[in-house]
Write a protein that holds these residues in place. Structure first.
Motif, PDB file in Angstrom:
ATOM      1  N   LEU A  48       0.829  -1.202   0.000  1.00  0.00           N
ATOM      2  CA  LEU A  48       0.000   0.000   0.000  1.00  0.00           C
ATOM      3  C   LEU A  48       0.864   1.254   0.000  1.00  0.00           C
ATOM      4  O   LEU A  48       0.570   2.225  -0.705  1.00  0.00           O
ATOM      5  CB  LEU A  48      -0.933  -0.001   1.213  1.00  0.00           C
ATOM      6  CG  LEU A  48      -2.024  -1.073   1.249  1.00  0.00           C
ATOM      7  CD1 LEU A  48      -2.762  -1.024   2.584  1.00  0.00           C
ATOM      8  CD2 LEU A  48      -2.996  -0.914   0.098  1.00  0.00           C
ATOM      9  N   ASN A  49       1.916   1.223   0.786  1.00  0.00           N
ATOM     10  CA  ASN A  49       2.821   2.363   0.859  1.00  0.00           C
ATOM     11  C   ASN A  49       3.489   2.616  -0.495  1.00  0.00           C
ATOM     12  O   ASN A  49       3.654   3.770  -0.912  1.00  0.00           O
ATOM     13  CB  ASN A  49       3.886   2.115   1.931  1.00  0.00           C
ATOM     14  CG  ASN A  49       4.774   3.321   2.137  1.00  0.00           C
ATOM     15  OD1 ASN A  49       4.309   4.415   2.455  1.00  0.00           O
ATOM     16  ND2 ASN A  49       6.082   3.133   1.930  1.00  0.00           N
ATOM     17  N   ALA A  50       3.855   1.525  -1.176  1.00  0.00           N
ATOM     18  CA  ALA A  50       4.490   1.656  -2.489  1.00  0.00           C
ATOM     19  C   ALA A  50       3.538   2.272  -3.512  1.00  0.00           C
ATOM     20  O   ALA A  50       3.966   2.957  -4.440  1.00  0.00           O
ATOM     21  CB  ALA A  50       4.975   0.289  -2.973  1.00  0.00           C
ATOM     22  N   TYR A 204      -7.739  -4.241  -2.086  1.00  0.00           N
ATOM     23  CA  TYR A 204      -6.540  -4.060  -2.906  1.00  0.00           C
ATOM     24  C   TYR A 204      -6.370  -5.230  -3.875  1.00  0.00           C
ATOM     25  O   TYR A 204      -6.090  -5.033  -5.065  1.00  0.00           O
ATOM     26  CB  TYR A 204      -5.316  -3.933  -2.002  1.00  0.00           C
ATOM     27  CG  TYR A 204      -4.012  -3.765  -2.745  1.00  0.00           C
ATOM     28  CD1 TYR A 204      -3.642  -2.520  -3.251  1.00  0.00           C
ATOM     29  CD2 TYR A 204      -3.157  -4.843  -2.957  1.00  0.00           C
ATOM     30  CE1 TYR A 204      -2.453  -2.359  -3.937  1.00  0.00           C
ATOM     31  CE2 TYR A 204      -1.967  -4.694  -3.645  1.00  0.00           C
ATOM     32  CZ  TYR A 204      -1.615  -3.448  -4.134  1.00  0.00           C
ATOM     33  OH  TYR A 204      -0.438  -3.300  -4.824  1.00  0.00           O
ATOM     34  N   GLN A 205      -6.549  -6.444  -3.394  1.00  0.00           N
ATOM     35  CA  GLN A 205      -6.397  -7.622  -4.246  1.00  0.00           C
ATOM     36  C   GLN A 205      -7.482  -7.693  -5.310  1.00  0.00           C
ATOM     37  O   GLN A 205      -7.260  -8.258  -6.389  1.00  0.00           O
ATOM     38  CB  GLN A 205      -6.419  -8.887  -3.386  1.00  0.00           C
ATOM     39  CG  GLN A 205      -5.198  -9.036  -2.486  1.00  0.00           C
ATOM     40  CD  GLN A 205      -5.294 -10.223  -1.549  1.00  0.00           C
ATOM     41  OE1 GLN A 205      -6.384 -10.745  -1.297  1.00  0.00           O
ATOM     42  NE2 GLN A 205      -4.159 -10.662  -1.025  1.00  0.00           N
ATOM     43  N   SER A 211      -3.709   3.711  -7.109  1.00  0.00           N
ATOM     44  CA  SER A 211      -2.572   4.468  -6.616  1.00  0.00           C
ATOM     45  C   SER A 211      -3.005   5.875  -6.210  1.00  0.00           C
ATOM     46  O   SER A 211      -3.715   6.557  -6.948  1.00  0.00           O
ATOM     47  CB  SER A 211      -1.494   4.544  -7.697  1.00  0.00           C
ATOM     48  OG  SER A 211      -0.384   5.296  -7.252  1.00  0.00           O
ATOM     49  N   GLY A 212      -2.592   6.277  -5.014  1.00  0.00           N
ATOM     50  CA  GLY A 212      -2.929   7.608  -4.521  1.00  0.00           C
ATOM     51  C   GLY A 212      -4.220   7.676  -3.731  1.00  0.00           C
ATOM     52  O   GLY A 212      -4.562   8.743  -3.207  1.00  0.00           O
ATOM     53  N   ASP A 213      -4.941   6.563  -3.626  1.00  0.00           N
ATOM     54  CA  ASP A 213      -6.189   6.548  -2.868  1.00  0.00           C
ATOM     55  C   ASP A 213      -5.928   6.750  -1.378  1.00  0.00           C
ATOM     56  O   ASP A 213      -4.866   6.403  -0.858  1.00  0.00           O
ATOM     57  CB  ASP A 213      -6.927   5.213  -3.064  1.00  0.00           C
ATOM     58  CG  ASP A 213      -7.739   5.187  -4.353  1.00  0.00           C
ATOM     59  OD1 ASP A 213      -7.943   6.257  -4.944  1.00  0.00           O
ATOM     60  OD2 ASP A 213      -8.181   4.094  -4.759  1.00  0.00           O
ATOM     61  N   VAL A 243     -13.460   5.330   0.660  1.00  0.00           N
ATOM     62  CA  VAL A 243     -12.258   5.676  -0.087  1.00  0.00           C
ATOM     63  C   VAL A 243     -12.397   7.093  -0.637  1.00  0.00           C
ATOM     64  O   VAL A 243     -13.387   7.419  -1.308  1.00  0.00           O
ATOM     65  CB  VAL A 243     -12.020   4.684  -1.243  1.00  0.00           C
ATOM     66  CG1 VAL A 243     -10.757   5.055  -2.028  1.00  0.00           C
ATOM     67  CG2 VAL A 243     -11.904   3.256  -0.705  1.00  0.00           C
ATOM     68  N   ASN A 244     -11.434   7.929  -0.308  1.00  0.00           N
ATOM     69  CA  ASN A 244     -11.361   9.308  -0.809  1.00  0.00           C
ATOM     70  C   ASN A 244     -12.587  10.151  -0.437  1.00  0.00           C
ATOM     71  O   ASN A 244     -12.930  11.098  -1.154  1.00  0.00           O
ATOM     72  CB  ASN A 244     -11.179   9.320  -2.330  1.00  0.00           C
ATOM     73  CG  ASN A 244      -9.924   8.604  -2.771  1.00  0.00           C
ATOM     74  OD1 ASN A 244      -8.907   8.630  -2.085  1.00  0.00           O
ATOM     75  ND2 ASN A 244      -9.994   7.932  -3.920  1.00  0.00           N
ATOM     76  N   ASN A 245     -13.274   9.789   0.659  1.00  0.00           N
ATOM     77  CA  ASN A 245     -14.490  10.499   1.070  1.00  0.00           C
ATOM     78  C   ASN A 245     -15.542  10.506  -0.026  1.00  0.00           C
ATOM     79  O   ASN A 245     -16.402  11.398  -0.080  1.00  0.00           O
ATOM     80  CB  ASN A 245     -14.162  11.951   1.464  1.00  0.00           C
ATOM     81  CG  ASN A 245     -13.463  12.028   2.809  1.00  0.00           C
ATOM     82  OD1 ASN A 245     -13.851  11.364   3.761  1.00  0.00           O
ATOM     83  ND2 ASN A 245     -12.419  12.833   2.877  1.00  0.00           N
TER      84      ASN A 245
END
Length: 305
Positions: A48-50, A204-205, A211-213, A243-245
């Motif tokens: 997730l960090n990547a 995620y899977q 990316s960036g969420d 996610v992202n409000n």
């Protein structure tokens, strides 16, 4: 010492040695499994960090929950008539479980009204308001959505535990529809729920996270697991992941699969169902009911057009 005795001692010694080695094996296996789990946890966080997918303040408490069974609650017409709220509205009851109420003096909702302000109006207007919590203002249909709570948690997107406040072009509440669920009953033993990080990993899977969420919030609630035409329903505990409000995903907190609900489609189904419920002869002679029906039809025509 006789050979037979020596043989028995040797067999016993090897048996004790085998048991000892087996116990050592199990101990090392348990340590290895723990290591794998820890590695998996760190792996998803690293992945997730990547991808620059961020989250914070996940619930840390370990939950144990069971599937619950809930029946449709029947409204009592005499009880509704005795409540002070009845003075503010003309209430109609259909099949004992579906309620429509026309507001005598429409109530204004400011465009930038806070959640607290909306709840205050709701509490002064709707029967058994303490059973529900505010969800969203759907601007396309100009409807305020309230989900019923069970065991202090919202039951998401269920037609049988729902209040919809319908607003006119001046953002005034003119009428509402209401359904209500009865008391919950557990139908199985409690099971430990998956942790929020596992719910995020599932999304995620399933390629639901980009990316960036940003994982804005993770909450626990209930969602329909098995619907029955008899009015009895089974609800599963779920993690709601925002996610992202913007978009909400639901992850079954016991079985681990993901799903989402299209709010617009859900509301259209609710309105269509409401129109079916109130198709009765008295419609021709009741002006308030006729107005509500017309507004429901107008909203469906707007979405289909």
């Amino acid at each position: 010492m006789h050979w037979g005795q020596i043989k028995s001692l040797l067999i016993l010694s090897f048996l004790i040695l085998d048991v000892y080695l087996f116990m050592q094996f199990l101990d090392k296996k348990d340590q290895a499994d723990i290591g794998i789990l820890e590695q998996q946890t760190s792996t998803i966080e690293e992945r997730l960090n990547a991808e620059d997918i961020t989250f914070k303040n996940l619930p840390e408490q370990e939950y144990e929950e069971a599937f619950i069974s809930v029946q449709q609650k029947m409204f009592n017409k005499d009880e509704l008539s005795s409540l002070k709220l009845n003075e503010l509205q003309n209430t109609y009851l259909f099949n004992k479980y579906f309620l429509m109420s026309s507001i005598k003096e429409p109530i204004k909702i400011e465009e930038k009204a806070s959640k607290e302000e909306i709840n205050e109006i709701f509490e002064e207007l709707v029967y058994y308001s303490e059973e529900y919590s505010y969800w969203n203002w759907n601007k396309e249909l100009n409807v305020l959505i309230f989900f019923q709570n069970k065991m202090d948690r919202p039951v998401y997107y269920n037609q049988n535990g729902l209040v919809l406040l319908f607003l006119n072009n001046q953002n005034e509440v003119t009428f509402y529809t209401q359904t209500m669920l009865g008391d919950p009953e557990p139908i199985a033993e409690k099971k430990k729920l998956i942790k929020p990080i596992r719910a995020i990993e599932t999304l995620y899977q399933d390629s639901e996270l980009k990316s960036g969420d940003n994982i804005s919030k993770v909450n626990i609630g209930f969602h329909t697991r098995v619907p029955f035409e008899t009015g009895v329903q089974v609800f599963a505990p779920i993690w709601k992941v925002n996610v992202n409000n913007e978009k909400d995903y639901f992850v079954n907190a016991i079985e681990g699969f993901t799903f989402s609900t299209d709010e617009q489609e859900f509301l259209e189904q609710v309105i269509d169902s409401a129109l079916e419920k109130v198709q009765i002869p008295s419609l021709d002679t009741d002006r308030n009911l006729e107005k509500m029906m017309n507004q429901l039809n107008e909203r469906l025509e707007k979405t289909s057009g």
